[in-house]
Scaffold this motif. Structure first.
Motif, PDB file in Angstrom:
ATOM      1  N   CYS A 152     -17.312  -0.889   2.137  1.00  0.00           N
ATOM      2  CA  CYS A 152     -16.136  -0.296   1.498  1.00  0.00           C
ATOM      3  C   CYS A 152     -16.023  -0.698   0.034  1.00  0.00           C
ATOM      4  O   CYS A 152     -15.587   0.105  -0.811  1.00  0.00           O
ATOM      5  CB  CYS A 152     -14.870  -0.691   2.250  1.00  0.00           C
ATOM      6  SG  CYS A 152     -14.693   0.112   3.868  1.00  0.00           S
ATOM      7  N   TYR A 153     -16.402  -1.919  -0.302  1.00  0.00           N
ATOM      8  CA  TYR A 153     -16.327  -2.346  -1.691  1.00  0.00           C
ATOM      9  C   TYR A 153     -17.336  -1.601  -2.566  1.00  0.00           C
ATOM     10  O   TYR A 153     -17.192  -1.583  -3.795  1.00  0.00           O
ATOM     11  CB  TYR A 153     -16.548  -3.854  -1.798  1.00  0.00           C
ATOM     12  CG  TYR A 153     -15.269  -4.655  -1.652  1.00  0.00           C
ATOM     13  CD1 TYR A 153     -14.506  -5.000  -2.769  1.00  0.00           C
ATOM     14  CD2 TYR A 153     -14.812  -5.062  -0.401  1.00  0.00           C
ATOM     15  CE1 TYR A 153     -13.330  -5.738  -2.641  1.00  0.00           C
ATOM     16  CE2 TYR A 153     -13.637  -5.796  -0.256  1.00  0.00           C
ATOM     17  CZ  TYR A 153     -12.898  -6.130  -1.374  1.00  0.00           C
ATOM     18  OH  TYR A 153     -11.719  -6.840  -1.251  1.00  0.00           O
ATOM     19  N   ARG A 154     -18.340  -0.977  -1.953  1.00  0.00           N
ATOM     20  CA  ARG A 154     -19.303  -0.192  -2.711  1.00  0.00           C
ATOM     21  C   ARG A 154     -18.900   1.272  -2.851  1.00  0.00           C
ATOM     22  O   ARG A 154     -19.500   2.017  -3.631  1.00  0.00           O
ATOM     23  CB  ARG A 154     -20.689  -0.286  -2.066  1.00  0.00           C
ATOM     24  CG  ARG A 154     -21.293  -1.681  -2.101  1.00  0.00           C
ATOM     25  CD  ARG A 154     -22.791  -1.648  -1.825  1.00  0.00           C
ATOM     26  NE  ARG A 154     -23.092  -1.107  -0.497  1.00  0.00           N
ATOM     27  CZ  ARG A 154     -23.242  -1.836   0.602  1.00  0.00           C
ATOM     28  NH1 ARG A 154     -23.111  -3.162   0.548  1.00  0.00           N
ATOM     29  NH2 ARG A 154     -23.548  -1.264   1.760  1.00  0.00           N
ATOM     30  N   TRP A 181      -6.824  -0.180   0.986  1.00  0.00           N
ATOM     31  CA  TRP A 181      -6.644  -1.188  -0.051  1.00  0.00           C
ATOM     32  C   TRP A 181      -5.209  -1.679  -0.066  1.00  0.00           C
ATOM     33  O   TRP A 181      -4.267  -0.883   0.041  1.00  0.00           O
ATOM     34  CB  TRP A 181      -7.009  -0.628  -1.424  1.00  0.00           C
ATOM     35  CG  TRP A 181      -8.454  -0.324  -1.582  1.00  0.00           C
ATOM     36  CD1 TRP A 181      -9.036   0.906  -1.747  1.00  0.00           C
ATOM     37  CD2 TRP A 181      -9.533  -1.267  -1.576  1.00  0.00           C
ATOM     38  NE1 TRP A 181     -10.402   0.791  -1.839  1.00  0.00           N
ATOM     39  CE2 TRP A 181     -10.728  -0.530  -1.745  1.00  0.00           C
ATOM     40  CE3 TRP A 181      -9.602  -2.655  -1.441  1.00  0.00           C
ATOM     41  CZ2 TRP A 181     -11.980  -1.139  -1.785  1.00  0.00           C
ATOM     42  CZ3 TRP A 181     -10.851  -3.272  -1.479  1.00  0.00           C
ATOM     43  CH2 TRP A 181     -12.015  -2.519  -1.653  1.00  0.00           C
ATOM     44  N   THR A 189     -12.050 -11.386   0.925  1.00  0.00           N
ATOM     45  CA  THR A 189     -12.213  -9.990   0.532  1.00  0.00           C
ATOM     46  C   THR A 189     -11.507  -9.034   1.485  1.00  0.00           C
ATOM     47  O   THR A 189     -11.267  -7.881   1.124  1.00  0.00           O
ATOM     48  CB  THR A 189     -13.698  -9.599   0.460  1.00  0.00           C
ATOM     49  OG1 THR A 189     -14.321  -9.799   1.742  1.00  0.00           O
ATOM     50  CG2 THR A 189     -14.423 -10.436  -0.589  1.00  0.00           C
ATOM     51  N   PRO A 209     -16.554   4.522  -3.931  1.00  0.00           N
ATOM     52  CA  PRO A 209     -15.607   4.791  -5.017  1.00  0.00           C
ATOM     53  C   PRO A 209     -14.186   4.414  -4.609  1.00  0.00           C
ATOM     54  O   PRO A 209     -13.810   4.608  -3.448  1.00  0.00           O
ATOM     55  CB  PRO A 209     -15.741   6.311  -5.228  1.00  0.00           C
ATOM     56  CG  PRO A 209     -17.069   6.667  -4.658  1.00  0.00           C
ATOM     57  CD  PRO A 209     -17.316   5.710  -3.518  1.00  0.00           C
ATOM     58  N   GLU A 210     -13.407   3.900  -5.524  1.00  0.00           N
ATOM     59  CA  GLU A 210     -12.092   3.378  -5.175  1.00  0.00           C
ATOM     60  C   GLU A 210     -11.207   4.437  -4.529  1.00  0.00           C
ATOM     61  O   GLU A 210     -10.417   4.141  -3.630  1.00  0.00           O
ATOM     62  CB  GLU A 210     -11.396   2.810  -6.407  1.00  0.00           C
ATOM     63  CG  GLU A 210     -10.070   2.132  -6.118  1.00  0.00           C
ATOM     64  CD  GLU A 210      -9.547   1.364  -7.306  1.00  0.00           C
ATOM     65  OE1 GLU A 210      -8.396   0.886  -7.232  1.00  0.00           O
ATOM     66  OE2 GLU A 210     -10.279   1.243  -8.305  1.00  0.00           O
ATOM     67  N   HIS A 211     -11.342   5.682  -4.940  1.00  0.00           N
ATOM     68  CA  HIS A 211     -10.490   6.745  -4.405  1.00  0.00           C
ATOM     69  C   HIS A 211     -10.893   7.179  -3.006  1.00  0.00           C
ATOM     70  O   HIS A 211     -10.201   7.962  -2.363  1.00  0.00           O
ATOM     71  CB  HIS A 211     -10.522   7.962  -5.335  1.00  0.00           C
ATOM     72  CG  HIS A 211     -11.848   8.661  -5.343  1.00  0.00           C
ATOM     73  ND1 HIS A 211     -12.876   8.295  -6.201  1.00  0.00           N
ATOM     74  CD2 HIS A 211     -12.337   9.688  -4.590  1.00  0.00           C
ATOM     75  CE1 HIS A 211     -13.916   9.077  -5.981  1.00  0.00           C
ATOM     76  NE2 HIS A 211     -13.633   9.928  -5.025  1.00  0.00           N
ATOM     77  N   ARG A 269      -2.410  -4.094  -2.278  1.00  0.00           N
ATOM     78  CA  ARG A 269      -2.130  -4.733  -3.562  1.00  0.00           C
ATOM     79  C   ARG A 269      -1.816  -6.219  -3.360  1.00  0.00           C
ATOM     80  O   ARG A 269      -1.164  -6.597  -2.385  1.00  0.00           O
ATOM     81  CB  ARG A 269      -0.924  -4.088  -4.244  1.00  0.00           C
ATOM     82  CG  ARG A 269      -1.022  -2.587  -4.437  1.00  0.00           C
ATOM     83  CD  ARG A 269       0.212  -2.087  -5.177  1.00  0.00           C
ATOM     84  NE  ARG A 269       0.272  -0.635  -5.233  1.00  0.00           N
ATOM     85  CZ  ARG A 269       0.975   0.125  -4.396  1.00  0.00           C
ATOM     86  NH1 ARG A 269       1.698  -0.453  -3.439  1.00  0.00           N
ATOM     87  NH2 ARG A 269       0.979   1.432  -4.521  1.00  0.00           N
ATOM     88  N   LEU A 322      -8.896  -5.824   0.924  1.00  0.00           N
ATOM     89  CA  LEU A 322      -9.103  -4.754   1.889  1.00  0.00           C
ATOM     90  C   LEU A 322      -8.464  -5.116   3.226  1.00  0.00           C
ATOM     91  O   LEU A 322      -8.634  -6.233   3.721  1.00  0.00           O
ATOM     92  CB  LEU A 322     -10.603  -4.517   2.083  1.00  0.00           C
ATOM     93  CG  LEU A 322     -11.004  -3.273   2.873  1.00  0.00           C
ATOM     94  CD1 LEU A 322     -10.680  -2.000   2.096  1.00  0.00           C
ATOM     95  CD2 LEU A 322     -12.503  -3.325   3.198  1.00  0.00           C
ATOM     96  N   ARG A 327      -6.765  -6.725  -5.638  1.00  0.00           N
ATOM     97  CA  ARG A 327      -6.671  -6.011  -4.372  1.00  0.00           C
ATOM     98  C   ARG A 327      -7.429  -6.764  -3.286  1.00  0.00           C
ATOM     99  O   ARG A 327      -8.300  -7.588  -3.563  1.00  0.00           O
ATOM    100  CB  ARG A 327      -7.237  -4.592  -4.511  1.00  0.00           C
ATOM    101  CG  ARG A 327      -8.730  -4.550  -4.831  1.00  0.00           C
ATOM    102  CD  ARG A 327      -9.243  -3.132  -4.957  1.00  0.00           C
ATOM    103  NE  ARG A 327     -10.693  -3.116  -5.150  1.00  0.00           N
ATOM    104  CZ  ARG A 327     -11.445  -2.017  -5.148  1.00  0.00           C
ATOM    105  NH1 ARG A 327     -10.883  -0.838  -4.994  1.00  0.00           N
ATOM    106  NH2 ARG A 327     -12.757  -2.093  -5.315  1.00  0.00           N
ATOM    107  N   TYR A 369       0.848  -1.183   0.000  1.00  0.00           N
ATOM    108  CA  TYR A 369       0.000   0.000   0.000  1.00  0.00           C
ATOM    109  C   TYR A 369       0.886   1.236   0.000  1.00  0.00           C
ATOM    110  O   TYR A 369       2.006   1.219   0.511  1.00  0.00           O
ATOM    111  CB  TYR A 369      -0.940   0.011   1.212  1.00  0.00           C
ATOM    112  CG  TYR A 369      -0.256  -0.128   2.556  1.00  0.00           C
ATOM    113  CD1 TYR A 369       0.334   0.961   3.192  1.00  0.00           C
ATOM    114  CD2 TYR A 369      -0.200  -1.365   3.201  1.00  0.00           C
ATOM    115  CE1 TYR A 369       0.962   0.828   4.425  1.00  0.00           C
ATOM    116  CE2 TYR A 369       0.426  -1.506   4.427  1.00  0.00           C
ATOM    117  CZ  TYR A 369       0.997  -0.407   5.036  1.00  0.00           C
ATOM    118  OH  TYR A 369       1.626  -0.532   6.252  1.00  0.00           O
TER     119      TYR A 369
END
Length: 297
Positions: A288-290, A187, A174, A292-294, A189, A196, A194, A9
Motif C-alpha cells: 500500500c505504501y507503494r 490512510w 507504519t 499512489p496516495e489517491h 491522519r 495506514l 500518516r 480519516y
C-alpha cells in the motif's frame, strides 16, 4: 451542535473509490492472525470461560495459559499443514515468560505485531506519557528478541486513547489494526504524518464470537467460510482484505480446532484461490505504501 468526531480519516463509500489490484492482479488479500497473550496471575484484566471480565482467579489464568502451552503448537501445526503464512499479535512480556514459543515462529518466517506488554492491561485509561512508555517498552522488547522492531500494532483489547495513532506513527509504526471500519486499508491522519489502518476483524474473531457472544466452534468455522466466500465474490468489484483473528486459548482447544481445520482448508484449497493473496499485514502495508496516495481512501 455537531457530534464529536476523531478527524482521523474522511468518510468514503467503498464503491466510489479508485480501483486497484493486489500483487499479480489478485483481488482478495487473506491473512490469519494468532493472538499470543500473557496475563498476570491474580491481577489485572482477562477474559474467562464463564465471564467476560472476571475477578482474577487461577481457573481463568490456567485456561488462558493452555493457549501458550498447547494451543499455539496445534495451531502452528495446522497452518504448516495447509501451507498458510501467519502473523502474531504478541504481548512483549511473553518473551520473558515463554521464550520457547518463538523458535518455531521464527523458522516459519511469520510476522510479529506489537500487542502491548500484556493483555492484563489496556491503553484506554492511560495518560499520554504512560502510553508512550508502554509502546516504547513493547517495541524495544520485540526488537531485542527479533532483531528488528515490529511495523504493525494492535492494542490489547483493541483499546486506544485519543493520541494512540499519533504515538504509534512517532514510534516508527507504519500500520495499525485497531480500527475495524473498512474492508480495505485506509490512510489515517496523525499530528506528524500518516499511518495506514489495515482491516482487522471484530466479527470473525474467535474471542468475541465464542467467549462473549457464545457462538459454537461450528458456528465460528461457518463464519470464516461464509466471510471468505462472500468477500471473494465482492472482490470482483473492489480489492479487499479478509482477516481472520484467532486466540490460542480459545480456538486452540481440540474440539474447536477440528472446525477451524475445516474452515481454513476451505480457504486454502478453494477453486478460486488463484485470485487470493495469502499474506500477512506487514506485506499488505508495504504494498500500500507503494501505491499512489489517491488509490486508498
Amino acid at each position: 451542535m455537531p457530534l464529536p468526531t476523531h478527524d482521523r480519516y474522511p468518510f468514503s463509500m467503498i464503491d466510489q473509490r479508485p480501483a486497484f489490484d493486489w500483487p499479480q492482479g489478485k483481488r482478495l488479500a487473506f491473512y490469519v492472525c494468532f493472538n499470543i497473550e500473557v496475563f498476570a496471575f491474580g491481577e489485572g484484566m482477562g477474559s474467562d470461560v464463564g465471564l467476560a471480565n472476571p475477578a482474577p482467579n487461577h481457573r481463568s489464568y490456567a485456561w488462558r495459559d493452555y493457549g501458550n502451552r498447547v494451543g499455539l503448537s496445534r495451531m502452528l501445526d495446522l497452518v504448516d499443514e495447509l501451507g498458510l503464512p501467519a502473523c502474531h499479535n504478541v504481548n512483549s512480556f511473553a518473551y520473558d515468560m515463554h521464550p520457547q514459543m518463538f523458535e518455531r515462529i521464527r523458522r516459519r518466517g511469520d510476522e510479529i505485531i506489537g500487542h502491548g506488554r500484556t493483555n492484563a492491561e489496556r491503553q484506554a485509561p492511560m495518560w499520554e506519557e504512560d502510553e508512550r512508555r508502554l509502546i516504547r517498552e513493547t517495541t524495544e522488547a520485540i526488537a531485542r528478541h527479533e532483531g528488528r522492531p515490529p511495523r504493525g500494532w494492535l492494542g490489547p483489547w483493541l483499546a486506544e486513547t485519543r493520541v494512540t495513532p499519533d504515538l504509534l506513527q512517532e514510534a516508527g509504526y507504519t500500520y495499525l489494526l485497531d480500527w475495524a471500519c473498512d474492508d480495505q486499508p485506509i490512510w489515517m491522519r496523525t499530528r506528524n504524518g500518516r499511518i495506514l489502518s489495515i482491516p482487522y476483524p471484530i466479527e470473525v474473531n474467535d474471542s468475541p464470537a465464542i467467549v462473549f457472544r457464545q457462538h459454537s466452534a461450528e458456528d465460528f468455522a461457518d463464519m470464516i467460510v461464509d466471510q471468505f466466500d462472500e468477500m471473494l465474490r465482492q472482490s470482483e468489484a473492489q480489492a479487499l482484505v479478509c482477516p481472520i483473528a484467532l486466540h490460542t486459548f480459545v480456538i486452540g482447544q481440540p474440539f474447536r480446532m477440528r472446525h477451524l481445520r475445516r474452515a481454513l482448508e476451505h480457504c486454502a484449497k478453494h477453486p478460486g484461490r488463484e485470485q487470493v493473496w495469502f499474506t500477512r499485514p506487514g506485506e499488505i502495508a508495504e504494498y500500500c505504501y507503494r501505491l499512489p496516495e489517491h488509490a486508498l481512501a
